[in-house]
Write an enzyme that holds these catalytic residues in place. Structure first.
Site, mmCIF file in Angstrom:
data_model
loop_
_atom_site.group_PDB
_atom_site.id
_atom_site.type_symbol
_atom_site.label_atom_id
_atom_site.label_comp_id
_atom_site.label_asym_id
_atom_site.label_seq_id
_atom_site.Cartn_x
_atom_site.Cartn_y
_atom_site.Cartn_z
ATOM 1 N N HIS A 132 0.816 -1.212 0.000
ATOM 2 C CA HIS A 132 0.000 0.000 0.000
ATOM 3 C C HIS A 132 0.854 1.267 0.000
ATOM 4 O O HIS A 132 1.936 1.318 0.574
ATOM 5 C CB HIS A 132 -0.935 -0.006 1.208
ATOM 6 C CG HIS A 132 -0.209 -0.028 2.532
ATOM 7 N ND1 HIS A 132 0.229 1.108 3.174
ATOM 8 C CD2 HIS A 132 0.161 -1.062 3.336
ATOM 9 C CE1 HIS A 132 0.825 0.783 4.303
ATOM 10 N NE2 HIS A 132 0.799 -0.530 4.435
ATOM 11 N N ASP A 133 0.369 2.261 -0.705
ATOM 12 C CA ASP A 133 0.970 3.599 -0.739
ATOM 13 C C ASP A 133 2.343 3.636 -1.415
ATOM 14 O O ASP A 133 3.091 4.601 -1.241
ATOM 15 C CB ASP A 133 1.073 4.201 0.670
ATOM 16 C CG ASP A 133 -0.283 4.314 1.344
ATOM 17 O OD1 ASP A 133 -1.103 5.119 0.886
ATOM 18 O OD2 ASP A 133 -0.532 3.567 2.321
ATOM 19 N N GLY A 150 4.964 -1.333 2.492
ATOM 20 C CA GLY A 150 4.176 -0.124 2.302
ATOM 21 C C GLY A 150 5.028 1.126 2.199
ATOM 22 O O GLY A 150 6.121 1.214 2.760
#
Length: 286
Positions: A132-133, A150
């Site tokens: 994520h991100d 992440g």
């Protein structure tokens, strides 16, 4: 209008009878969706995107034109982040990417950027993962089982070899090369070559520089700057200032200096090993 079955369509998408495309999904011309795929209601597939079979695309995911996705890839799932509170976050994948079997990429988190971004012409090999991100530049290659935690940033043209594991918040500079089975706990400079567990910087990605069309004189200049930047005789901050002045006219060196000057949340750059290491072996090839 969504076509179904195995027939041909000149302009519209073709969706196999055994696939599930939820109402609201946007399918551009030429999209092909094979059997047992699942496409969520908030998904956008660009022109000519191909889903082979058993592909799952969830969440607010946008996939650029010409991207091809192999069986059992899972894209746009919720972030693996205990701080995530739900809500709409996104995954953006660029044009003409190749995503192979069992590769995964998660949407952003509410505690981060809220978006995961993968550039154009990337190659995500089997079992690779984009957390994520993350922000992944164009033409990046994640080899089999390469994993990004992440919030990572990966620059254009970087190559992460098989079973590479990159810690969260780490930055991989553009055109860097990470050797197989490497555990990356700190930032890797642009054009850097890292290997080991834990990873160490062993020099410059000479082969990558050549493939990028960098002339031999510029490679030599980069090598000279590399030695100056990591000269143990002076404090690192002094090395940065000296290199910025000495190589003021060299855009590539200043790129590395800028990367090292902005070290991000983890504030940790991979240390170089002593001696010429693997770089010497590459240079010996001529």
């Amino acid at each position: 209008m969504v076509a179904s079955g195995s027939g041909k369509s000149a302009t519209g998408p073709i969706v196999h009878d055994l696939a599930v495309v939820e109402p609201g999904a946007q399918l551009a011309a030429g999209v092909r969706i094979g059997p047992f795929c699942h496409v969520g209601a908030d998904v956008k597939l660009g022109e000519g995107v191909e889903l082979a079979s058993h592909v799952s695309i969830a969440g607010a995911t946008t996939i650029g034109a010409g991207t091809r996705i192999s069986p059992h890839a899972v894209l746009g799932g919720a972030p693996q982040d205990l701080r995530h509170k739900g809500g709409r976050t996104t995954l953006e994948i660029g044009r003409n990417c190749v995503i192979r079997e069992f590769a995964t990429a998660h949407a952003g988190s509410t505690s981060g950027l809220g978006a995961t971004k993968i550039g154009d012409e990337c190659f995500l090999m089997a079992y690779s993962h984009v957390g994520h991100d993350c922000t992944v530049g164009d033409k990046v290659i994640l080899t089999n089982c390469a994993t990004l935690g992440g919030h990572c940033e990966v620059g254009e043209g970087a190559i992460l070899s098989g079973h590479t594991a990159v810690h969260q918040f780490v930055r991989i500079g553009h055109h860097a090369f990470i050797a197989g089975n490497t555990a990356v706990g700190g930032d890797v400079i642009p054009f850097g070559f890292a290997l080991g567990t834990p990873a160490k910087l062993v020099g410059l990605n000479i082969i990558g520089l050549r493939r990028a069309g960098v002339e031999h004189s510029s490679v030599r200049e980069l090598r000279r700057a590399y030695k100056a930047l990591f000269d143990p005789a002076r404090p690192f901050a002094d090395n940065l200032k000296a290199a910025a002045q000495e190589f003021a006219g060299n855009e590539r060196v200043l790129d590395v200096v800028g990367f090292l000057s902005d070290r991000g949340k983890r504030d940790f750059v991979l240390p170089p090993v002593g001696g010429r290491g693997a770089e010497a072996a590459l240079l010996a090839e001529g």
